[in-house]
Design an enzyme around this catalytic site. Sequence first.
Site, PDB file in Angstrom:
ATOM      1  N   ASP A  86      -6.948  -1.446  -4.575  1.00 14.00           N
ATOM      2  CA  ASP A  86      -8.033  -1.043  -3.681  1.00 14.00           C
ATOM      3  C   ASP A  86      -8.975  -0.063  -4.382  1.00 14.00           C
ATOM      4  O   ASP A  86     -10.193  -0.122  -4.195  1.00 14.00           O
ATOM      5  CB  ASP A  86      -7.473  -0.402  -2.415  1.00 14.00           C
ATOM      6  CG  ASP A  86      -6.612  -1.350  -1.601  1.00 14.00           C
ATOM      7  OD1 ASP A  86      -6.856  -2.573  -1.635  1.00 14.00           O
ATOM      8  OD2 ASP A  86      -5.675  -0.867  -0.935  1.00 14.00           O
ATOM      9  N   ASP A 110       0.855  -1.180   0.000  1.00 12.19           N
ATOM     10  CA  ASP A 110       0.000   0.000   0.000  1.00 12.19           C
ATOM     11  C   ASP A 110       0.894   1.235   0.000  1.00 12.19           C
ATOM     12  O   ASP A 110       1.970   1.231   0.606  1.00 12.19           O
ATOM     13  CB  ASP A 110      -0.916   0.012   1.226  1.00 12.19           C
ATOM     14  CG  ASP A 110      -2.031  -1.021   1.142  1.00 12.19           C
ATOM     15  OD1 ASP A 110      -2.443  -1.367   0.018  1.00 12.19           O
ATOM     16  OD2 ASP A 110      -2.493  -1.475   2.205  1.00 12.19           O
TER      17      ASP A 110
END
Length: 178
Positions: A154, A136
């Site tokens: 995401d 991330d």
Amino acid sequence: MSNHSSSAEQQVKRPLLWGRFSPFVLLIALIGVALDQGTKIWLVHGFDLANNGPISILPLLDLVLVWNRGISYGLFQQNSDIGRWLLAGLTIVVTVGIWVWSARCQSRLVALSLALVIGGAVGNGIDRVFIGAVVDFVYFHVGSFSWYVFNLADVWIVAGVSGLLYDSFRNGPNSAAK
């Protein structure tokens, strides 16, 4: 002989693995995976975000490196190999289920939405299998408010789910399932 067909004969046979929108779903999912993995590879290995970050892009947007060993929002963090592989297995099962759904869908919006979810799931699944955690890197924050750190996979998942929700409100609660 009766002129009436049985209800089973009247039902349209729905494909299990390859349907009307399958080429479209496959293409969009592959593009999503390529963009997701390309940014992660570049940020981790090319730019070396671990040693060169965090990078402030805007006053409310930074690039940071976070290793997410859980699922969305960092929930259910897994620090063992068993947990990692259970999450990887769950990703595979869910992705296959969504693919079957996409093979049966009758709407381009639903197909696009499912393709985005598949692309996002596969992108994060690749990280989990080959790295052991999801990469991330996008961090939004405003003042003391801090949003979670996320990646392009995401974004695809959220966009796909948003499309499915939109379709369900536009056409009724069961439209996306058709």
